[in-house]
Design an enzyme around this catalytic site. Structure first.
Site, mmCIF file in Angstrom:
data_model
loop_
_atom_site.group_PDB
_atom_site.id
_atom_site.type_symbol
_atom_site.label_atom_id
_atom_site.label_comp_id
_atom_site.label_asym_id
_atom_site.label_seq_id
_atom_site.Cartn_x
_atom_site.Cartn_y
_atom_site.Cartn_z
ATOM 1 N N ASN A 1 0.816 -1.232 0.000
ATOM 2 C CA ASN A 1 0.000 0.000 0.000
ATOM 3 C C ASN A 1 0.846 1.278 0.000
ATOM 4 O O ASN A 1 0.411 2.294 -0.540
ATOM 5 C CB ASN A 1 -0.993 -0.015 1.161
ATOM 6 C CG ASN A 1 -0.329 -0.033 2.508
ATOM 7 O OD1 ASN A 1 0.803 -0.492 2.642
ATOM 8 N ND2 ASN A 1 -1.008 0.465 3.511
ATOM 9 N N GLU B 1 5.156 -3.698 12.181
ATOM 10 C CA GLU B 1 4.024 -2.773 12.128
ATOM 11 C C GLU B 1 2.926 -3.489 11.379
ATOM 12 O O GLU B 1 3.133 -3.940 10.246
ATOM 13 C CB GLU B 1 4.404 -1.480 11.402
ATOM 14 C CG GLU B 1 5.490 -0.675 12.087
ATOM 15 C CD GLU B 1 5.145 -0.255 13.495
ATOM 16 O OE1 GLU B 1 3.946 -0.158 13.832
ATOM 17 O OE2 GLU B 1 6.081 -0.062 14.290
ATOM 18 N N CYS C 1 -2.878 1.713 6.828
ATOM 19 C CA CYS C 1 -2.953 1.180 8.179
ATOM 20 C C CYS C 1 -3.417 2.256 9.154
ATOM 21 O O CYS C 1 -3.833 1.958 10.262
ATOM 22 C CB CYS C 1 -1.594 0.639 8.595
ATOM 23 S SG CYS C 1 -0.274 1.788 8.280
ATOM 24 N N GLU D 1 9.591 2.481 14.796
ATOM 25 C CA GLU D 1 10.251 2.845 13.543
ATOM 26 C C GLU D 1 10.345 4.372 13.466
ATOM 27 O O GLU D 1 9.586 5.085 14.087
ATOM 28 C CB GLU D 1 9.426 2.362 12.350
ATOM 29 C CG GLU D 1 9.204 0.873 12.363
ATOM 30 C CD GLU D 1 8.937 0.321 10.981
ATOM 31 O OE1 GLU D 1 9.886 0.252 10.187
ATOM 32 O OE2 GLU D 1 7.777 -0.028 10.708
HETATM 33 P P1 NDP Z 1 0.661 -9.061 4.077
HETATM 34 O O1 NDP Z 1 0.866 -9.335 5.519
HETATM 35 O O2 NDP Z 1 -0.120 -10.030 3.310
HETATM 36 O O3 NDP Z 1 2.063 -8.942 3.331
HETATM 37 C C1 NDP Z 1 3.071 -8.081 3.768
HETATM 38 C C2 NDP Z 1 4.397 -8.581 3.244
HETATM 39 O O4 NDP Z 1 4.684 -9.836 3.854
HETATM 40 C C3 NDP Z 1 4.407 -8.839 1.731
HETATM 41 O O5 NDP Z 1 5.684 -8.540 1.238
HETATM 42 C C4 NDP Z 1 4.135 -10.333 1.669
HETATM 43 O O6 NDP Z 1 4.543 -10.935 0.470
HETATM 44 C C5 NDP Z 1 4.935 -10.807 2.849
HETATM 45 N N1 NDP Z 1 4.560 -12.120 3.336
HETATM 46 C C6 NDP Z 1 3.376 -12.779 3.168
HETATM 47 N N2 NDP Z 1 3.440 -13.985 3.764
HETATM 48 C C7 NDP Z 1 4.673 -14.102 4.323
HETATM 49 C C8 NDP Z 1 5.333 -15.115 5.068
HETATM 50 N N3 NDP Z 1 4.736 -16.259 5.371
HETATM 51 N N4 NDP Z 1 6.601 -14.894 5.475
HETATM 52 C C9 NDP Z 1 7.229 -13.738 5.196
HETATM 53 N N5 NDP Z 1 6.656 -12.747 4.480
HETATM 54 C C10 NDP Z 1 5.388 -12.907 4.053
HETATM 55 O O7 NDP Z 1 0.091 -7.594 3.994
HETATM 56 P P2 NDP Z 1 -0.253 -6.759 2.668
HETATM 57 O O8 NDP Z 1 0.898 -6.654 1.756
HETATM 58 O O9 NDP Z 1 -1.521 -7.314 2.167
HETATM 59 O O10 NDP Z 1 -0.431 -5.289 3.271
HETATM 60 C C11 NDP Z 1 -1.572 -4.901 3.885
HETATM 61 C C12 NDP Z 1 -1.421 -5.001 5.391
HETATM 62 O O11 NDP Z 1 -0.303 -4.237 5.826
HETATM 63 C C13 NDP Z 1 -2.593 -4.402 6.108
HETATM 64 O O12 NDP Z 1 -3.030 -5.262 7.120
HETATM 65 C C14 NDP Z 1 -2.069 -3.102 6.708
HETATM 66 O O13 NDP Z 1 -2.668 -2.622 7.841
HETATM 67 C C15 NDP Z 1 -0.660 -3.421 6.944
HETATM 68 N N6 NDP Z 1 0.126 -2.202 6.943
HETATM 69 C C16 NDP Z 1 0.574 -1.729 8.143
HETATM 70 C C17 NDP Z 1 1.287 -0.571 8.227
HETATM 71 C C18 NDP Z 1 1.818 -0.120 9.550
HETATM 72 O O14 NDP Z 1 2.794 0.595 9.589
HETATM 73 N N7 NDP Z 1 1.223 -0.506 10.665
HETATM 74 C C19 NDP Z 1 1.588 0.233 7.037
HETATM 75 C C20 NDP Z 1 1.091 -0.345 5.812
HETATM 76 C C21 NDP Z 1 0.389 -1.532 5.797
HETATM 77 P P3 NDP Z 1 3.480 -11.129 -0.748
HETATM 78 O O15 NDP Z 1 3.292 -9.813 -1.326
HETATM 79 O O16 NDP Z 1 4.134 -12.044 -1.682
HETATM 80 O O17 NDP Z 1 2.234 -11.701 -0.138
#
Ligand code: NDP
Length: 483
Positions: A150, A248, A282, A460
């Site tokens: 995002n 996060e 988020c 962070e």
């Molecule tokens: P995901 O948790 O699905 O994915 C985040 C990252 O983790 C991606 O690079 C993903 O790869 C990777 N990933 C997925 N599965 C694994 C695993 N088993 N082991 C290691 N890495 C893995 O989240 P999204 O990308 O869908 O992002 C949306 C989410 O992020 C929302 O819940 C949002 O709230 C949160 N977010 C939080 C923020 C904060 O600072 N608190 C800021 C921005 C977003 P792949 O793309 O291949 O699935």
């Protein structure tokens, strides 16, 4: 011709064991390119090169680090129009938001470029006579950066910049759905004066590349931003190797609108907070907690403002809300709309799929009223352009409603009362609090993070990032007898 994009591993651009397509969510006929998926051997090669390069980088001198980070930051800012367009094309946020994000990413690098020169430790006398103590921060080692789609450039930058600034090596696994912005940032980093292998880009799915990375004993620290379930899995994998983690995750941020607040500010703040980035933040204001005295007037203006948004192609002039990022995300949003209705929420506007000139994942932003905190739509992070209004009878009820969540990233209040604002600031159980501002929108030079299920590990951003990206060494020095 379709562009094939490679991973950057141990200082070389290399093809993956397979490739994935990257398509524009505003126009599915627009194939942005093919992107390499790293294999297990490539990951090992990147990890081994990182270990060697990190030792050199730690000794490289702080001006070399400062210059490299500054150059990355300056180039990101100078090219924010071009790279912001690419980001908007692959992620779906309106062009201006993409440009702003790339510019902000540049600011993270220039900020941490300056921080490289500010590494001042502590000294102390020992309790034993004739012994001095030197306390300094050293790099933590090889850092795995796992980032979401995002804010694909900004989130990665606020991790990569401090990691490099404080002398670490980085392996970056970006979200697989936004690889183009990852290649663009890597291309800039690859041209700097860094030891070969200090920084690697390992694109691939979370299930394969991500999981291997978090299970690897060759990784010293993992900085992750993403969803709560994936974060919990990472924490479990990390504990086996006692790897340091910083996470996060999601949230369910609430904005309290008080009867003494400025109604126009309340509506503007709610609209921006709830629907910016198609609600895929988020920090999005997805729960709107409204005092009964202003509830009806607020809702009327909120609905009018929501209906007035121009939803369209991310790169088209005038678009205020782009498509959502993927078919899965769109289907999830439609499912949440159906769930909300089945729970008794009243859909006041929006929620329909939209047909545009190009095929994409378009939907109209939606407002639910008559909701309460027991409903799933108010408990789960939807990550959608859907806002839920809850009516409350008092400030105390508003605060209790805001705090009634498993998450705790941001919260906000709209009020003219200094005492209410102060009380809220001190009693909201979130990592960030906003007064008369949207719950989204934070600065780059101060800490960012939350409580509860929203965050885990050290904060962070800002100088607080040193806690995660460094480890403390306490040295005892006996001068010895004078000659
Ligand atoms: P995901 O948790 O699905 O994915 C985040 C990252 O983790 C991606 O690079 C993903 O790869 C990777 N990933 C997925 N599965 C694994 C695993 N088993 N082991 C290691 N890495 C893995 O989240 P999204 O990308 O869908 O992002 C949306 C989410 O992020 C929302 O819940 C949002 O709230 C949160 N977010 C939080 C923020 C904060 O600072 N608190 C800021 C921005 C977003 P792949 O793309 O291949 O699935």
């Amino acid at each position: 011709m379709t562009v094939q994009n490679h991973n950057f591993i141990a200082g070389e651009w290399v093809a993956g064991e397979s490739e994935i397509e990257n398509r524009n969510p505003s126009d599915l006929s627009d194939l942005i390119g093919l992107y390499a998926q790293a294999g297990a051997d490539q990951l090992e090669a990147a990890l081994d090169a990182a270990r060697v390069a990190q030792a050199e980088w730690a000794q490289a001198g702080i001006e070399r680090r400062q210059k490299a980070l500054n150059a990355i930051g300056e180039e990101l800012m100078a090219r924010s129009a071009e790279l912001g367009e690419l980001l908007a094309r692959e992620e779906g946020k309106p062009r201006a938001e993409g440009v702003g994000e790339v510019f902000r990413a540049g600011q993270f690098f220039t900020y941490y470029a300056a921080e490289t020169l500010r590494q001042i430790g502590d000294t102390a006398d020992s309790v034993r006579a004739g012994i001095e103590i030197d306390i300094r921060r050293e790099p933590v080692g090889v850092v795995a950066v796992i980032s979401p789609w995002n804010f694909p450039t900004a989130t990665a930058s606020w991790k990569i910049a401090p990691a490099l600034a404080f002398g670490n090596a980085v392996l970056w696994k970006p979200a697989n759905i936004t690889p183009a912005s990852a290649v663009a940032l890597t291309e800039i980093i690859s041209r700097q004066d860094l030891p070969k292998g200090l920084f690697s880009l390992v694109m691939g799915s979370g299930r394969s590349v991500g999981q291997r990375l978090v299970e690897s004993p060759k990784v010293d620290a993992i900085s992750f931003t993403g969803s709560v379930p994936v974060g919990k899995g990472i924490a479990k994998a990390a504990i086996d190797n006692l790897t340091k983690v910083q996470m996060e995750m999601g949230s369910k941020n609430a904005l309290a609108i008080m009867d003494d607040g400025d109604l126009d500010i309340a509506v503007a703040v709610a609209l921006g907070g709830a629907f910016g980035g198609s609600g895929q933040k988020c920090t999005a204001s997805s729960r709107l907690v409204v005092h009964e005295a202003v509830h009806d007037a607020f809702v009327e203006k909120l609905v009018a403002g929501t209906k007035a948004f121009t939803v369209g192609h991310a790169l088209e002039e005038g678009t205020q809300i782009g498509p959502v990022v993927s078919a899965e995300q769109l289907q999830g949003n439609l499912d949440y709309l159906a769930l909300g209705k089945s729970e008794g929420a009243e859909l006041l506007c929006g929620g329909e799929r939209l047909d545009q000139a190009t095929e994409g994942y378009y939907m109209r932003p939606a407002v639910f009223a008559g909701t309460n905190n027991a409903m799933q739509v108010n408990r789960e992070e939807m990550f959608a352009p859907i806002a839920c209004v809850m009516k409350v009878g008092s400030y105390d009820e508003a605060l209790a409603t805001v705090n009634d969540t498993n998450f705790g990233l941001t919260s906000g209040i709209v009020t003219r009362s200094l005492s209410r604002a102060t009380h809220f600031r001190r009693n909201a159980r979130t990592g960030c609090v906003m007064v008369n501002l949207p719950t989204a929108g934070t600065d780059y030079h101060v800490p960012f993070g939350g409580r509860g299920d929203s965050s885990y590990g050290p904060r962070e951003q800002g100088s607080y990032a040193t806690e995660f990206y460094t480890t403390v060494k306490t040295a005892y020095i006996a001068a010895g007898a004078p000659e």
